[in-house]
Write a protein that holds these residues in place. Structure first.
Motif, PDB file in Angstrom:
ATOM      1  N   ALA A  17       2.313  -5.146  -7.917  1.00  0.00           N
ATOM      2  CA  ALA A  17       1.165  -4.234  -7.940  1.00  0.00           C
ATOM      3  C   ALA A  17       1.040  -3.517  -6.594  1.00  0.00           C
ATOM      4  CB  ALA A  17      -0.115  -5.005  -8.223  1.00  0.00           C
ATOM      5  N   THR A  18       0.523  -2.302  -6.624  1.00  0.00           N
ATOM      6  CA  THR A  18       0.277  -1.554  -5.385  1.00  0.00           C
ATOM      7  C   THR A  18      -1.179  -1.113  -5.339  1.00  0.00           C
ATOM      8  OG1 THR A  18       0.974   0.513  -6.439  1.00  0.00           O
ATOM      9  CG2 THR A  18       2.643  -0.701  -5.196  1.00  0.00           C
ATOM     10  N   GLU A  19      -1.607  -0.749  -4.145  1.00  0.00           N
ATOM     11  CA  GLU A  19      -2.919  -0.134  -3.948  1.00  0.00           C
ATOM     12  C   GLU A  19      -2.737   1.107  -3.090  1.00  0.00           C
ATOM     13  OE1 GLU A  19      -5.920  -2.705  -2.350  1.00  0.00           O
ATOM     14  OE2 GLU A  19      -5.638  -4.245  -3.902  1.00  0.00           O
ATOM     15  N   LEU A  48       6.529   8.155  -7.056  1.00  0.00           N
ATOM     16  CA  LEU A  48       7.856   7.611  -6.815  1.00  0.00           C
ATOM     17  C   LEU A  48       7.774   6.163  -6.324  1.00  0.00           C
ATOM     18  CD1 LEU A  48      10.889   8.637  -6.695  1.00  0.00           C
ATOM     19  CD2 LEU A  48      10.484   8.938  -4.248  1.00  0.00           C
ATOM     20  N   PHE A  49       6.925   5.935  -5.327  1.00  0.00           N
ATOM     21  CA  PHE A  49       6.792   4.588  -4.790  1.00  0.00           C
ATOM     22  C   PHE A  49       6.092   3.644  -5.779  1.00  0.00           C
ATOM     23  CE2 PHE A  49       7.169   6.608  -0.448  1.00  0.00           C
ATOM     24  CZ  PHE A  49       8.361   5.966  -0.115  1.00  0.00           C
ATOM     25  N   LYS A  50       5.068   4.135  -6.446  1.00  0.00           N
ATOM     26  CA  LYS A  50       4.379   3.293  -7.424  1.00  0.00           C
ATOM     27  C   LYS A  50       5.318   2.857  -8.544  1.00  0.00           C
ATOM     28  CE  LYS A  50      -0.458   4.768  -7.038  1.00  0.00           C
ATOM     29  NZ  LYS A  50      -1.559   5.483  -7.735  1.00  0.00           N
ATOM     30  N   GLN A  96      -6.853  -9.482  -3.767  1.00  0.00           N
ATOM     31  CA  GLN A  96      -5.526  -9.084  -3.294  1.00  0.00           C
ATOM     32  C   GLN A  96      -4.575 -10.285  -3.231  1.00  0.00           C
ATOM     33  OE1 GLN A  96      -6.980  -7.168   0.271  1.00  0.00           O
ATOM     34  NE2 GLN A  96      -6.604  -5.119  -0.574  1.00  0.00           N
ATOM     35  N   VAL A  97      -5.103 -11.445  -2.913  1.00  0.00           N
ATOM     36  CA  VAL A  97      -4.275 -12.654  -2.930  1.00  0.00           C
ATOM     37  C   VAL A  97      -3.817 -12.960  -4.349  1.00  0.00           C
ATOM     38  CG1 VAL A  97      -4.305 -15.163  -2.592  1.00  0.00           C
ATOM     39  CG2 VAL A  97      -5.262 -13.656  -0.837  1.00  0.00           C
ATOM     40  N   ALA A  98      -4.686 -12.711  -5.319  1.00  0.00           N
ATOM     41  CA  ALA A  98      -4.312 -12.942  -6.721  1.00  0.00           C
ATOM     42  C   ALA A  98      -3.138 -12.050  -7.118  1.00  0.00           C
ATOM     43  CB  ALA A  98      -5.513 -12.687  -7.629  1.00  0.00           C
ATOM     44  N   LYS A  99      -3.067 -10.854  -6.529  1.00  0.00           N
ATOM     45  CA  LYS A  99      -1.987  -9.917  -6.839  1.00  0.00           C
ATOM     46  C   LYS A  99      -0.721 -10.194  -6.048  1.00  0.00           C
ATOM     47  CE  LYS A  99      -4.392  -6.098  -6.153  1.00  0.00           C
ATOM     48  NZ  LYS A  99      -4.816  -4.670  -6.128  1.00  0.00           N
ATOM     49  N   TRP A 100      -0.892 -10.530  -4.771  1.00  0.00           N
ATOM     50  CA  TRP A 100       0.242 -10.532  -3.850  1.00  0.00           C
ATOM     51  C   TRP A 100       0.553 -11.884  -3.216  1.00  0.00           C
ATOM     52  CZ3 TRP A 100      -2.733  -5.997  -1.331  1.00  0.00           C
ATOM     53  CH2 TRP A 100      -2.496  -4.812  -2.033  1.00  0.00           C
ATOM     54  N   PHE A 129       0.826  -1.196   0.000  1.00  0.00           N
ATOM     55  CA  PHE A 129       0.000   0.000   0.000  1.00  0.00           C
ATOM     56  C   PHE A 129       0.868   1.257   0.000  1.00  0.00           C
ATOM     57  CE2 PHE A 129      -2.493  -3.317   2.134  1.00  0.00           C
ATOM     58  CZ  PHE A 129      -3.657  -3.299   1.364  1.00  0.00           C
ATOM     59  N   VAL A 130       0.479   2.225  -0.820  1.00  0.00           N
ATOM     60  CA  VAL A 130       1.219   3.477  -0.990  1.00  0.00           C
ATOM     61  C   VAL A 130       0.329   4.640  -0.567  1.00  0.00           C
ATOM     62  CG1 VAL A 130       2.297   5.007  -2.691  1.00  0.00           C
ATOM     63  CG2 VAL A 130       2.597   2.523  -2.884  1.00  0.00           C
ATOM     64  N   TYR A 131       0.861   5.549   0.237  1.00  0.00           N
ATOM     65  CA  TYR A 131       0.110   6.747   0.612  1.00  0.00           C
ATOM     66  C   TYR A 131      -0.151   7.590  -0.640  1.00  0.00           C
ATOM     67  CZ  TYR A 131       1.820   6.117   5.518  1.00  0.00           C
ATOM     68  OH  TYR A 131       2.123   5.656   6.776  1.00  0.00           O
ATOM     69  N   ASP A 132      -1.336   8.177  -0.709  1.00  0.00           N
ATOM     70  CA  ASP A 132      -1.671   9.024  -1.868  1.00  0.00           C
ATOM     71  C   ASP A 132      -1.778  10.497  -1.493  1.00  0.00           C
ATOM     72  OD1 ASP A 132      -4.008   8.914  -0.381  1.00  0.00           O
ATOM     73  OD2 ASP A 132      -5.324   8.656  -2.111  1.00  0.00           O
ATOM     74  N   ASP A 133      -1.087  10.909  -0.427  1.00  0.00           N
ATOM     75  CA  ASP A 133      -1.208  12.289   0.066  1.00  0.00           C
ATOM     76  C   ASP A 133      -0.515  13.313  -0.826  1.00  0.00           C
ATOM     77  OD1 ASP A 133      -2.392  11.784   2.955  1.00  0.00           O
ATOM     78  OD2 ASP A 133      -0.819  10.299   2.620  1.00  0.00           O
ATOM     79  N   ASP A 134       0.589  12.926  -1.447  1.00  0.00           N
ATOM     80  CA  ASP A 134       1.329  13.827  -2.328  1.00  0.00           C
ATOM     81  C   ASP A 134       1.589  13.110  -3.645  1.00  0.00           C
ATOM     82  OD1 ASP A 134       3.169  16.334  -2.697  1.00  0.00           O
ATOM     83  OD2 ASP A 134       4.404  14.606  -3.254  1.00  0.00           O
TER      84      ASP A 134
END
Length: 313
Positions: A228-230, A217-219, A266-270, A206-211
């Motif tokens: 994959a990220t969420e 950068l993280f994605k 999410q299991v399918a992704k991770w 999981f990536v913060y979407d605040d900025d």
């Protein structure tokens, strides 16, 4: 990570930006490219977790605010940083009738008007040793700081790391820090990166979407790994980035999940186990060194260093 959302106050933040060491060039030669972020040895990060576990075991099973285990945790991290050449400051505050501490570590040099800062809360809840929550974030930024020292960086921007106290009581330490910055000092912070629970045993990414800049950068980093990220929503506003964000500082960070249940999608992704919490030991006595996914910890520790290096250029 703090359990409830209440009690979050606005604040300010200080960020330390770090620029990479540029190799000297011979007259007439093109300058060498900036150094790439180092690989962070997950074995080193796990060794820090083992130390934090030992501290909790020797001090009533926890590293909570106002308890001997927390003070010993601060002393452990501070000794590592002092030996590595950081300038450390212990900031004192009071919460729930007990004395708490923030540990701030500055890497000497760099532009003091441009600061990039990375932080994690060092306290646990009283019910357990807090190895995933948040030994993982604390250990990852400690090892990143030590990697800065090993590289002998002479950054253009100023780099600062922080370990917060009393996060579990409502972000008390980080709020105290931000609220005690002058407006001028707040304005010097280019960005604050927060790392809270980055080694959950049934992890998500999981990536913060605040900025938007830090989010991208993280994605992009994880896309480069084929992971994959969420967007992070479970802990939104519930960790130490919140006071910085409220003060107008760009913030970002990573998270691997707490008490929410991992879905089949999410299991399918991770991978992992569907229908089970990301961290079944969240805020429990079983949040020990056995409660960490090494792959997630390794990936996220490398991502910490990557972000510090990229944002410092």
């Amino acid at each position: 990570m703090k359990l409830s959302v209440s009690g979050r106050a606005a604040a300010t933040g200080v960020v330390a930006s770090v620029t990479l060491l540029v190799c000297g060039s011979i007259a007439g030669a093109a300058p060498a490219p900036l150094a790439a972020a180092p690989d962070i040895p997950v074995a080193n990060v796990k060794a820090h977790l083992t130390q934090l576990q030992s501290i909790a075991t020797a001090n009533g099973g926890n590293r909570a605010h106002g308890r001997a285990g927390y003070q010993a945790s601060v002393n452990f991290v501070k000794a590592k940083l002092d030996a590595a050449g950081f300038t450390t400051t212990v900031q004192q505050f009071t919460a729930s009738g007990r004395t708490g501490y923030n540990l701030i570590a500055d890497w000497p040099g760099g532009d003091p008007d441009q600061i990039v800062m990375a932080g994690s809360h060092l306290d646990s809840v009283t019910s357990g040793p807090g190895i995933n929550d948040n030994g993982t974030g604390s250990a990852a930024i400690l090892e990143t700081a030590l990697a800065v020292s090993r590289a002998g960086y002479q950054p253009t921007k100023h780099l600062r790391f922080a370990w917060w106290g009393a996060e579990e009581l409502g972000l008390v330490g980080s709020r105290h820090y931000v609220n005690n910055l002058s407006a001028t000092d707040r304005s010097k912070i280019d960005g604050y990166l927060n790392f809270d629970m980055i080694g959950s045993p049934n992890p998500g990414y999981f990536v913060y979407d605040d900025d938007p800049v830090i989010e991208k950068l993280f994605k992009d980093y994880y896309a480069g790994l084929g992971v994959a990220t969420e967007i992070e929503t479970e802990g939104d506003g519930r960790s130490d980035h919140a006071p910085f964000k409220s003060a107008g500082v760009p913030v970002g960070g990573l998270f691997t999940g707490a008490s929410r249940t991992k879905t089949a999608a999410q299991v399918a992704k991770w991978g992992g186990t569907s229908g089970q919490a990301f961290d079944r030991c969240y805020h429990s006595s079983c949040d020990t060194t056995s409660n960490v996914n090494d792959t997630a910890l390794d990936r996220n520790s490398d991502a910490v260093a990557y972000a510090v290096w990229e944002l410092s250029e």
